[in-house]
Design a protein around this motif. Structure first.
Motif, PDB file in Angstrom:
ATOM      1  N   ILE A 152      -8.169 -11.181   5.371  1.00 22.33           N
ATOM      2  CA  ILE A 152      -7.776 -10.014   6.147  1.00 22.33           C
ATOM      3  C   ILE A 152      -6.278 -10.060   6.434  1.00 22.33           C
ATOM      4  CG2 ILE A 152      -8.047 -10.715   8.571  1.00 22.33           C
ATOM      5  CD1 ILE A 152      -9.712  -7.755   6.959  1.00 22.33           C
ATOM      6  N   ARG A 153      -5.741 -11.267   6.494  1.00 25.16           N
ATOM      7  CA  ARG A 153      -4.297 -11.394   6.698  1.00 25.16           C
ATOM      8  C   ARG A 153      -3.550 -10.810   5.492  1.00 25.16           C
ATOM      9  NH1 ARG A 153      -0.419 -15.888   5.986  1.00 25.16           N
ATOM     10  NH2 ARG A 153      -1.993 -16.789   4.656  1.00 25.16           N
TER      11      ARG A 153
ATOM     12  N   TYR B 258     -10.364 -14.699   7.822  1.00 20.31           N
ATOM     13  CA  TYR B 258      -9.048 -14.613   8.445  1.00 20.31           C
ATOM     14  C   TYR B 258      -7.946 -14.504   7.403  1.00 20.31           C
ATOM     15  CZ  TYR B 258      -4.928 -15.678  11.091  1.00 20.31           C
ATOM     16  OH  TYR B 258      -3.676 -15.604  11.636  1.00 20.31           O
TER      17      TYR B 258
ATOM     18  N   LEU C   6     -11.779  -7.840  -0.080  1.00 17.88           N
ATOM     19  CA  LEU C   6     -12.930  -7.579   0.784  1.00 17.88           C
ATOM     20  C   LEU C   6     -14.202  -8.091   0.135  1.00 17.88           C
ATOM     21  CD1 LEU C   6     -12.159  -4.053   2.232  1.00 17.88           C
ATOM     22  CD2 LEU C   6     -11.792  -6.276   3.245  1.00 17.88           C
TER      23      LEU C   6
ATOM     24  N   PHE D 196      -0.881  -3.597   4.142  1.00 20.89           N
ATOM     25  CA  PHE D 196      -0.853  -2.341   4.874  1.00 20.89           C
ATOM     26  C   PHE D 196       0.244  -2.312   5.928  1.00 20.89           C
ATOM     27  CE2 PHE D 196      -4.882  -2.076   2.873  1.00 20.89           C
ATOM     28  CZ  PHE D 196      -5.083  -0.725   2.695  1.00 20.89           C
ATOM     29  N   ALA D 197       0.986  -3.413   6.061  1.00 23.98           N
ATOM     30  CA  ALA D 197       2.042  -3.451   7.064  1.00 23.98           C
ATOM     31  C   ALA D 197       3.077  -2.379   6.746  1.00 23.98           C
ATOM     32  CB  ALA D 197       2.693  -4.822   7.073  1.00 23.98           C
ATOM     33  N   VAL D 198       3.570  -1.752   7.794  1.00 20.42           N
ATOM     34  CA  VAL D 198       4.561  -0.703   7.585  1.00 20.42           C
ATOM     35  C   VAL D 198       5.878  -1.355   7.195  1.00 20.42           C
ATOM     36  CG1 VAL D 198       5.728   1.223   8.648  1.00 20.42           C
ATOM     37  CG2 VAL D 198       3.389   0.667   9.294  1.00 20.42           C
ATOM     38  N   PRO D 199       6.432  -0.979   6.045  1.00 18.14           N
ATOM     39  CA  PRO D 199       7.648  -1.665   5.580  1.00 18.14           C
ATOM     40  C   PRO D 199       8.853  -1.297   6.426  1.00 18.14           C
ATOM     41  CG  PRO D 199       7.066   0.158   4.132  1.00 18.14           C
ATOM     42  CD  PRO D 199       5.973   0.070   5.152  1.00 18.14           C
TER      43      PRO D 199
ATOM     44  N   THR E 295      -7.223  -4.748  -2.279  1.00 20.42           N
ATOM     45  CA  THR E 295      -8.010  -4.725  -1.044  1.00 20.42           C
ATOM     46  C   THR E 295      -9.494  -4.836  -1.365  1.00 20.42           C
ATOM     47  OG1 THR E 295      -6.354  -3.296  -0.080  1.00 20.42           O
ATOM     48  CG2 THR E 295      -8.435  -3.430   1.069  1.00 20.42           C
TER      49      THR E 295
ATOM     50  N   ILE F  36     -17.638  -8.091   2.384  1.00 22.34           N
ATOM     51  CA  ILE F  36     -17.756  -6.891   3.222  1.00 22.34           C
ATOM     52  C   ILE F  36     -18.546  -5.828   2.447  1.00 22.34           C
ATOM     53  CG2 ILE F  36     -16.410  -5.133   4.425  1.00 22.34           C
ATOM     54  CD1 ILE F  36     -15.986  -7.825   5.612  1.00 22.34           C
TER      55      ILE F  36
ATOM     56  N   VAL G 131      -4.747  -8.526   3.452  1.00 17.36           N
ATOM     57  CA  VAL G 131      -4.932  -7.075   3.491  1.00 17.36           C
ATOM     58  C   VAL G 131      -3.956  -6.468   4.491  1.00 17.36           C
ATOM     59  CG1 VAL G 131      -6.541  -5.236   4.067  1.00 17.36           C
ATOM     60  CG2 VAL G 131      -7.335  -7.200   2.789  1.00 17.36           C
ATOM     61  N   ALA G 132      -3.853  -7.107   5.655  1.00 16.11           N
ATOM     62  CA  ALA G 132      -2.948  -6.595   6.688  1.00 16.11           C
ATOM     63  C   ALA G 132      -1.515  -6.580   6.173  1.00 16.11           C
ATOM     64  CB  ALA G 132      -3.057  -7.446   7.939  1.00 16.11           C
TER      65      ALA G 132
ATOM     66  N   PHE H 136       0.819  -1.212   0.000  1.00 10.03           N
ATOM     67  CA  PHE H 136       0.000   0.000   0.000  1.00 10.03           C
ATOM     68  C   PHE H 136       0.854   1.264   0.000  1.00 10.03           C
ATOM     69  CE2 PHE H 136      -2.521   3.325   2.048  1.00 10.03           C
ATOM     70  CZ  PHE H 136      -3.631   3.308   1.232  1.00 10.03           C
ATOM     71  N   TRP H 137       2.005   1.179   0.642  1.00  8.34           N
ATOM     72  CA  TRP H 137       2.836   2.387   0.736  1.00  8.34           C
ATOM     73  C   TRP H 137       3.715   2.539  -0.477  1.00  8.34           C
ATOM     74  CZ3 TRP H 137       0.009   4.140   4.313  1.00  8.34           C
ATOM     75  CH2 TRP H 137      -0.445   3.300   5.335  1.00  8.34           C
TER      76      TRP H 137
ATOM     77  N   THR I 266      -5.010  -0.763  -3.352  1.00  3.00           N
ATOM     78  CA  THR I 266      -6.416  -0.442  -3.116  1.00  3.00           C
ATOM     79  C   THR I 266      -7.318  -1.389  -3.908  1.00  3.00           C
ATOM     80  OG1 THR I 266      -5.746   1.839  -2.901  1.00  3.00           O
ATOM     81  CG2 THR I 266      -8.088   1.431  -3.119  1.00  3.00           C
TER      82      THR I 266
END
Lengths: 479, 483
Positions: free
Chosen positions: A420-421, A417, A375, A427-430, A371, A380, A423-424, A360-361, A368
């Motif tokens: 979302i894993r 699970y 979702l 979005f994890a901060v590198p 994601t 969702i 997705v997480a 994402f970063w 996006t």
């Protein structure tokens, strides 16, 4: 063959002609861009040919085929899916393979197979369509022949598909031996007349179910799916996940409706067990996977399970739900594979979860889209997948299938699970200084296609009414 | 229409602040703050302009959305919604303010998520269509997941996943129940609709009603949270960033309480009455168990999180007591708990920012260094233990008064909970602010921005304590259950 027959079969005939011309084109002058453009034009023309056919529905072409609203809708769906996969293919193959032109011919052929399945209501055309589809897929799966896993996947699919075809044929023979009919309505009528389901026919249905189940990739005929998804070129994997499964599902619905499968509890239970097993196996096995392609493979197994719940509900809403879910599933699956295609470099497919860490970063747009797709797979709100799942649950409640619904609810949570894993992970901060192994290609055409898919996904999630009305109208005529 | 504006403002501000965040952090914060203050202004104007004679529903707005299923975009506001919305925008604005300096990474996306979750909560409090309710219910999960998962503390991913899976599981059961109700209604009346007002008087058999009610109740109990379902809460609250904790404790938990008052009791009055003793038992268990666990914690945020479990037990107890006084107490408790716990989380966040620990054993004697923060904490700790003069006392007193006729035993047990509350509250105060101080360096006391936040909270909690009548009047004629 009358003029009306000709018009009604327009989409099919257009594509058949296109496959021959594509072959000749390749023989005369090898040019990737030219064949690619030709294939796009062929798909567009075939889609245009759907429009004149609408005027004459329902139009049976006895004894093999029938053109009605249901088959035209699905024809359109399959052609659209094929076209989108085609759009995603160009860059992928441009970067990889020396001889890329035949791919388009095979893709057109495979689509023809799927279209035949969609319009058939006879064992002959069923088998014909299935084999056209399967044989083209053998070639497509092993298309990147320099890669070891591609060959492995191709051979695996070849062996198992041949085996399942044999079961299917045997099953058909058994059914034919008792009923004396090969067309679906004829079989249904003969069974009703007999008033009971003899063991031989039951066994026949069971064996046919093996053939169908293999194509759908449902438990326990799912073993091939992860390996083939992993080994096949990405656009082909997307094709298998959507067009091939969708066409088979459409055929299954037609067969089940024509023989009024709900009258035979035994048949219902067979499908129900398959559905529950698919949901559980798909979701459980996806939990710990580290390879995106395998996750998508297992998730598609689970999604087939959800679709079968709608199928089993035995009410009108169930068929509508199924059709809607299929549309949502097509968009979502192609979108998810599209992201992987766009993210892959010429050297390597971006297939491990680690490749997506902190995406994402780095590439907010692709992340996006991914994601949104994940979702939607998880169901969702604001996505088509949510409305689809809602529709399926609604059908289940309407049909009082509480047991299946509880299984579905449990599985949705399990499925959540791993979506979302992922997705997480994106979005994890590198960690600063960390090198990423894959440099994505991010072709323009691919990005635009993904954009369209995302708009469709959100559009269906926010304003599903138009699509629902279309489906409802179509299904009313079917029943 | 004004109700739709509330939602649209938040949604637009969410997108706008994300876009603006790339250019300027300050612009993004101002957009978020202004949109929330604007909404708060609208709500307060409605409240002040309201007269008692205008009936229960102050505003309604309805257009078709998916007519095929009988789904409409149906918003309505009564006293309960109004109070909840006022709380939402107030705490939302504070959440933006407390992140003003503390949060410096990925500011745009943070405010997008924050406003998006507030938008979902607003929707939950306003909607009168069950499909739409589920829609908003699910919609607020994703941004909350990101708030915890991206900006949280060490174990953020574990906490975020746990939070998400728990609430999602509850939500799916609610979806089944909603659809069950939809078809039961259709079977009896031949009208397919998700409209709350039409579903209110669905005739159904006892057994059906029991099952459907359970579906709703479980979803709300998970969110509330009541005792067997509470395990996600300490993790989520502890790991979330301060703004996230405030929104979680102050608002998200209230959606569970709101759901019980708005849906479980009116839709299934008979079934709810049957299960009342069990629900009250869970409530009392929550009060006692949550309080005892809070007493045993060594992590400051975890301690505050467990006090939420205890306080929400009162909500459950009062909701199933079936009388007017208890209901007013419940609404009061929802508001005051939002304020006092929100304030405690803000203080915990400010402390963490200064001394970088949440461990109670590493604190002590901080009053000397930070007298202002100490006095602020004292006020809210006292509020939390139910000191007369502060809002929580009114709430808990009304709940106990109301539940006495329903069950003497449970009321007595719940009263013991107040003693436990005193114990853990005083322990908190003692460990953090009193005792010897090993820190020889100067620690910054509350700065101007934090003072504004704290003082506004103090004013509200005192106002609720000394003059609760406006709030009680607002909820007075909302007869939740016919019995």
């Amino acid at each position: 063959m009358s003029f009306v027959d000709f018009l009604s079969l327009g989409p099919l005939i257009t594509l058949c002609a296109a496959s021959v011309i594509a072959m000749l084109l390749v023989a005369i002058w090898r040019n990737h861009r030219m064949v690619y453009s030709f294939a796009i034009i062929a798909f567009l023309m075939s889609m245009a040919a759907v429009i004149p056919a609408i005027k004459y529905i329902p139009h049976p072409v006895p004894p093999l085929l029938v053109i009605d609203e249901f088959s035209l809708f699905n024809t359109g769906l399959i052609l659209t899916a094929g076209l989108i996969i085609l759009l995603l293919s160009f860059n992928y193959f441009e970067e990889r393979e020396e001889r890329k032109e035949e791919y388009y011919m095979l893709l057109i052929l495979a689509t023809i197979g799927a279209l035949v399945l969609v319009v058939s209501r006879h064992f002959m055309s069923l088998f014909l369509g299935l084999e056209i589809l399967s044989i083209s897929l053998y070639g497509l799966i092993a298309y990147l022949r320099a890669r070891e896993r591609s060959d492995e996947a191709g051979i695996k699919y070849l062996m198992l598909a041949a085996l399942s075809s044999a079961f299917l044929l045997f099953g058909m023979a058994l059914v034919y031996a008792f009923t004396g009919h090969m067309d679906f309505p004829g079989i249904g009528a003969a069974l009703r007349q007999a008033g009971y389901l003899p063991v031989s026919v039951m066994a026949g249905f069971g064996m046919m179910l093996i053939g169908v189940g293999f194509k759908l990739g449902v438990v326990p005929f799912h073993m091939w799916a992860p390996d083939v998804y992993e080994g096949a070129p990405l656009p082909v994997a997307a094709f298998i996940a959507t067009v091939s499964k969708g066409a088979m599902l459409v055929l299954l619905i037609r067969f089940y409706q024509d023989i009024q499968g709900n009258d035979y509890p035994m048949l219902w239970w067979m499908v129900a067990i398959i559905a529950v097993a698919s949901m559980f196996a798909g979701n459980w096995l996806a939990l710990t996977q580290q390879n995106i392609k395998r996750i998508l493979a297992y998730s598609s197994i689970a999604h087939m399970g959800y679709i079968l719940v709608a199928f089993l509900s035995g009410v009108q809403t169930g068929l509508e739900a199924l059709a809607f879910y299929l549309v949502a599933y097509f968009i979502t699956s192609i979108g998810a594979f599209g992201v992987v295609i766009v993210m892959s470099s010429s050297l390597q497919d971006a297939e491990t979860v680690a490749d997506y860490k902190g995406l994402f970063w780095r590439y907010p747009w692709v992340a996006t889209v991914f994601t949104a797709m994940l979702l939607s797979l998880a169901g969702i709100p604001l996505t088509a997948g949510f409305i689809g799942k809602f529709y399926v649950v609604m059908a289940g409640v309407n049909g009082h299938q509480w047991f299946l619904l509880f299984m579905l609810a449990i599985n949705s949570v399990i499925g959540l699970y791993y979506y979302i894993r992922l997705v997480a992970t994106m979005f994890a901060v590198p960690v600063p200084g960390q090198q990423t192994t894959v440099v994505p290609a991010l072709p323009m055409a691919g990005n635009i296609t993904l954009g369209i898919l995302t708009v469709l996904l959100i559009g269906l999630g926010v304003y599903p009414t138009a699509m629902m009305q279309l489906i409802q109208q179509m299904m009313r005529i079917l029943s | 229409m004004i109700l739709l504006v509330l939602l649209i403002v938040l949604f637009a501000a969410a997108l706008l602040s994300w876009v603006a965040g790339a250019k300027s952090h300050a612009a993004c914060r101002w957009i978020a703050l202004c949109s929330l203050l604007f909404n708060l202004g609208i709500v307060i104007r409605i409240w002040l302009g309201h007269t008692a004679i205008s009936g229960r529903w102050w505003y309604q707005y309805k257009i078709d959305w998916v007519p095929h299923f009988g789904i409409s975009l149906h918003l309505a506001m009564d006293g309960l919604s109004l109070l909840m919305l006022a709380l939402t925008f107030f705490l939302g604005a504070l959440a933006v303010l407390i992140s003003w300096k503390e949060l410096q990474t990925r500011v745009g996306f943070f405010h997008f998520n924050l406003l998006f979750v507030l938008c979902g909560i607003t929707g939950v409090f306003l909607t009168m269509d069950l499909f739409l309710f589920y829609f908003f219910w699910e919609m607020m999960l994703i941004p909350m997941y990101f708030l915890i998962g991206i900006w949280g503390h060490e174990h953020r991913e574990y906490a975020a996943n746990k939070f998400f899976l728990f609430t999602q599981a509850g939500g799916l059961l609610m979806l089944l129940a909603i659809l069950g109700l939809y078809f039961v209604h259709a079977a009896n009346t031949n009208v397919y609709t998700f409209n709350y007002f039409e579903l209110l008087n669905t005739p159904m058999e006892g057994a059906t009603a029991r099952w459907l009610m359970l579906g709703f109740l479980v979803a709300f109990l998970v969110k509330l949270p009541a005792v067997p379902f509470h395990t996600w809460l300490p993790d989520a609250h502890t790991e979330a960033p301060t703004a996230g904790s405030v929104v979680l404790a102050g608002l998200l938990l209230k959606t569970g309480a709101y759901g019980i008052l708005r849906f479980v009791l009116p839709l299934f009055p008979a079934a709810a009455a049957e299960i009342a003793p069990l629900a009250m038992l869970l409530g009392v268990a929550g009060i006692l168990y949550g309080g005892m666990l809070a007493f045993a914690q060594t992590d400051l945020k975890r301690l505050i999180a467990y006090t939420s479990v205890s306080h929400m037990g009162f909500v459950l107890l009062g909701a199933f007591a079936f009388n007017e006084i208890a209901y007013q107490g419940v609404v009061m408790q929802m508001i005051t708990h939002g304020i006092s716990t929100g304030a405690l989380f803000i203080i915990a966040g400010a402390l963490y920012e200064r001394i970088h620990t949440r461990n109670l054993w590493q604190m002590g004697g901080l009053w000397l260094r930070m007298p202002l923060m100490g006095s602020a904490a004292l006020i809210f700790v006292m509020a939390s233990l139910g000191l007369p003069g502060l809002g929580n006392f009114i709430a808990e007193f009304l709940i106990l008064l109301g539940s006495w006729p329903a069950s003497h035993l449970f009321t007595i047990l719940a009263t013991i909970g107040l003693v436990i509350a005193t114990a853990y509250s005083l322990r908190l105060m003692q460990k953090v602010f009193l005792g010897p101080c090993d820190r020889q360096y100067a620690i910054r006391d509350l700065n101007g921005r934090e003072l504004v936040i704290i003082i506004s909270l103090v004013i509200v909690i005192c106002w609720l304590g000394f003059h609760p009548q406006p709030v009680l009047n607002t909820t007075q004629n909302t007869a939740y259950v016919i019995r």
